[in-house]
Write an enzyme that holds these catalytic residues in place. Structure first.
Site, mmCIF file in Angstrom:
data_model
loop_
_atom_site.group_PDB
_atom_site.id
_atom_site.type_symbol
_atom_site.label_atom_id
_atom_site.label_comp_id
_atom_site.label_asym_id
_atom_site.label_seq_id
_atom_site.Cartn_x
_atom_site.Cartn_y
_atom_site.Cartn_z
ATOM 1 N N SER A 20 1.125 -1.422 0.183
ATOM 2 C CA SER A 20 -0.140 0.124 -0.227
ATOM 3 C C SER A 20 0.732 1.075 -0.160
ATOM 4 O O SER A 20 1.621 1.762 0.850
ATOM 5 C CB SER A 20 -1.388 0.132 1.484
ATOM 6 N N LYS A 32 -4.705 -6.312 4.088
ATOM 7 C CA LYS A 32 -4.651 -5.550 2.682
ATOM 8 C C LYS A 32 -5.975 -5.346 2.562
ATOM 9 O O LYS A 32 -6.386 -3.999 2.058
ATOM 10 C CB LYS A 32 -3.779 -6.262 1.267
ATOM 11 N N HIS A 57 -7.810 -3.626 5.358
ATOM 12 C CA HIS A 57 -6.876 -1.897 4.859
ATOM 13 C C HIS A 57 -8.180 -1.406 4.123
ATOM 14 O O HIS A 57 -8.443 0.300 4.460
ATOM 15 C CB HIS A 57 -5.602 -2.061 4.419
ATOM 16 N N ASN A 58 -8.205 -1.250 2.371
ATOM 17 C CA ASN A 58 -8.538 -1.021 1.423
ATOM 18 C C ASN A 58 -10.661 -0.359 1.870
ATOM 19 O O ASN A 58 -10.563 0.562 1.086
ATOM 20 C CB ASN A 58 -8.429 -1.717 0.413
ATOM 21 N N GLU A 118 -9.955 2.620 4.130
ATOM 22 C CA GLU A 118 -9.820 3.762 3.243
ATOM 23 C C GLU A 118 -10.919 4.322 2.322
ATOM 24 O O GLU A 118 -11.224 5.118 2.855
ATOM 25 C CB GLU A 118 -8.911 2.824 2.259
#
Ligand SMILES: *[C@@H]1O[C@H](CO)[C@@H](O)[C@H](O)[C@H]1NC(C)=O
Ligand SMILES: *[C@@H]1O[C@H](CO)[C@@H](O)[C@H](O)[C@H]1NC(C)=O
Ligand SMILES: *[C@@H]1O[C@H](CO)[C@@H](O)[C@H](O)[C@H]1NC(C)=O
Ligand SMILES: *[C@@H]1O[C@H](CO)[C@@H](O)[C@H](O)[C@H]1NC(C)=O
Length: 504
Positions: free
Chosen positions: A150, A205, A208-209, A212
């Site tokens: 990232s 991940k 995480h996205n 976001e």
């Protein structure tokens, strides 16, 4: 002395340059789009010798003659040549489009690898694919790693957040490269550590996205409220974001929002206001939302953020609706504007706490479902620098899980408990005011609903259970007889059937 090229494969016989080039590169990297190029340059900066390959071979030469000129980076014109140039155990990293391209490259690589060699997928692969590839390759003796990367192009070049998972035997071999090139947290620790087995790295991940998506939607909602509800212009709003960036909201996304608000088009007016209001998406937010449903974890904020992008995309329908659907009439914000702006900041912060709490709830459930031993403090640290959601706040999340690695819910940590308590009055005012003004605040309000839902020992689900039993004989549990499922003859006419095995 020139090293003897032992085990020179048949296809390299007569390939003289191999005598000096064979087995010399620390890692091979496939895929010379911007992310790939930048990661190679980053590895080179840290003293690793990288061999670059792209299926369109001319890209390799172009890269070596331009961006990589004057570096130690070498190139290969075939997968065979790439593999021949790598030190053992070979490490090959793929930065290609997620999906079939990854499987295709693995197939191409396999004949040129031997047991103990490592394939790393640094793309945005869906975690079940990574789990599958990891298992298939383990049978062949190849160590597979799926790593979240990232930070975008800038991160890849100067320090991304790296979230590697897969076959744990690969970690000692790649650790020094990964931790060297990764971003560093403000205290100097690398934003990269081993996440877990199988698809764990790509899972983290993905979350995480998703987070976001949530953070971006929250920011866009407060922009909307300040613009439409308070009539604040973008320059004034940039100043507000600048102030917020000095306090608890301090983060990369708040910082870039400030810059976006200040940015002027060629005619001197705000560029932001000239941008079509249809949000795109590439799918990782959707994966998080779908996975939360699969796992039965209420990740309401991220899911709402995905739906908000979907609603934004229905531009024609919204244009039509804007002409025929009535909103509140003659309602204007009344009150102290400066104070309300402070309250908006608190609402944003509290909603963000809820979003991260939900994200960590999801990872906790996935860890249980997949048998991963996730280190939540380590995950917060990996997100602390390099990536899009980097923030001061993640330092506090790291502390929360450091203080109690078994923390059941982020909101139970004393720091966050207190933060939510302090923000809640403002949060309620902002959600209530935006509803009164008719300005949508889907994630600010769903976060508040979640908070209130979580704090209610008794929710109205007793009504749902009664209804289910009434029309479907699905049975329910009585408070005074825990563990016992009973069916009631609600109408005096019902049959004797109860779906005692169906309790979903
Ligand atoms: C090759 O490089 C181009 C960009 O120059 C990139 O778009 C493409 O994904 C790369 N593909 C592979 C498979 O290496
Ligand atoms: C989890 O990660 C943190 C931060 O890197 C580290 O200090 C801690 O030792 C790790 N815990 C375990 C159990 O590995
Ligand atoms: C439900 O109640 C009615 C009226 O009391 C009765 O006639 C009927 O037999 C009951 N049904 C069952 C399955 O017990
Ligand atoms: C309904 O079920 C109960 C308990 O299973 C049983 O005792 C009763 O005989 C059943 N009544 C009818 C009408 O089948």
């Amino acid at each position: 002395m020139v090293p003897k090229p032992f085990e020179l494969p048949q296809y390299l016989h007569g390939f003289n340059s191999c005598i000096i080039l064979c087995n010399s590169a620390d890692i091979g990297l496939i895929g010379l789009a911007v992310m790939g190029q930048n990661l190679i340059l980053n590895m080179n900066d840290h003293g690793f010798k990288v061999c670059a390959f792209n299926r369109t071979v001319s890209k390799v030469d172009h890269f070596l003659e331009n961006e990589a000129k004057g570096t130690n980076i070498i190139g290969a014109h075939s997968v065979e040549e790439l593999c021949a140039k790598l030190k053992r155990p070979r490490k090959v990293m793929l930065l290609v489009k997620a999906g079939p391209a990854v499987d295709a490259f693995i197939e191409t690589l396999l004949p040129h690898l031997e047991p103990g060699d490592i394939i790393i997928d640094g793309g945005n692969s869906h975690f079940p694919d990574t789990t599958r590839r990891c298992e298939e390759l383990e049978k062949k003796g190849i160590l597979y790693v799926g790593s979240g990367v990232s930070g975008g192009e800038e991160g890849a070049r100067y320090g991304p957040s790296l979230m590697p998972g897969g076959n744990p035997k690969a970690w000692p071999e790649i650790k020094s490269i990964f931790q060297a090139v990764s971003a560093k947290a403000p205290d100097g620790q690398p934003c990269c550590d081993w996440v877990g087995e199988g698809g764990a790295g790509h899972y983290v991940k993905m979350v995480h996205n998703g987070i976001e998506y949530g953070d971006m939607q929250l920011i866009s909602e407060v922009y909307h409220i300040m613009k439409e509800g308070l009539g604040i212009n973008n320059d004034q709003m940039a100043d507000i974001f600048e102030e917020w960036n000095k306090e608890e909201l301090d983060s990369f996304l708040i910082e870039i929002t400030r810059d976006i608000l200040r940015f002027k088009d060629e005619d001197g007016s705000s560029l932001l206001e000239k941008i079509l209001d249809k949000a795109g998406q590439k799918g990782t937010g959707k994966w998080t939302a779908i996975d939360s449903l699969d796992r039965g974890i209420p990740v309401t904020l991220i899911t709402e953020a995905v739906y908000s992008r979907c609603l934004s995309s229905l531009k024609d329908e919204r244009t039509h609706a804007s002409k025929i659907l009535k909103g509140p009439t003659n309602v204007k914000f009344q009150g102290d504007q400066q104070n309300f702006i402070k309250q908006i900041g608190s609402a944003l912060y509290a909603s963000k706490i809820v979003s991260y709490a939900q994200g960590f709830m999801l990872m906790r459930q996935a860890a249980e479902d997949f048998g991963w031993n996730l280190n939540y403090s380590g995950i917060a640290l990996m997100w602390r620098g390099g990536c899009i959601i980097r923030s001061r706040f993640l330092g506090q999340i790291k502390d929360a899980y450091n203080n109690n690695p078994k923390l059941e819910n982020l909101l139970f940590d004393p720091f966050f408990q207190e933060a939510a308590a302090k923000a809640q009055d403002s949060w309620r005012t902002v959600v209530g005011t935006s509803a009164t003004l008719g300005i949508p605040a889907p994630t600010l309000s769903c976060a508040l609903s979640f908070y209130d839902g979580l704090r209610h020992e008794r929710l109205p689900a007793n009504m749902i259970q009664a209804q289910r039993d009434y029309f479907g004989a699905h049975t329910y549990e009585r408070l005074d007889q825990p563990g016992k499922y009973v069916h009631t003859n609600w109408t005096g006419t019902g049959g004797n059937v109860s779906a005692s095995t169906y309790q979903a």
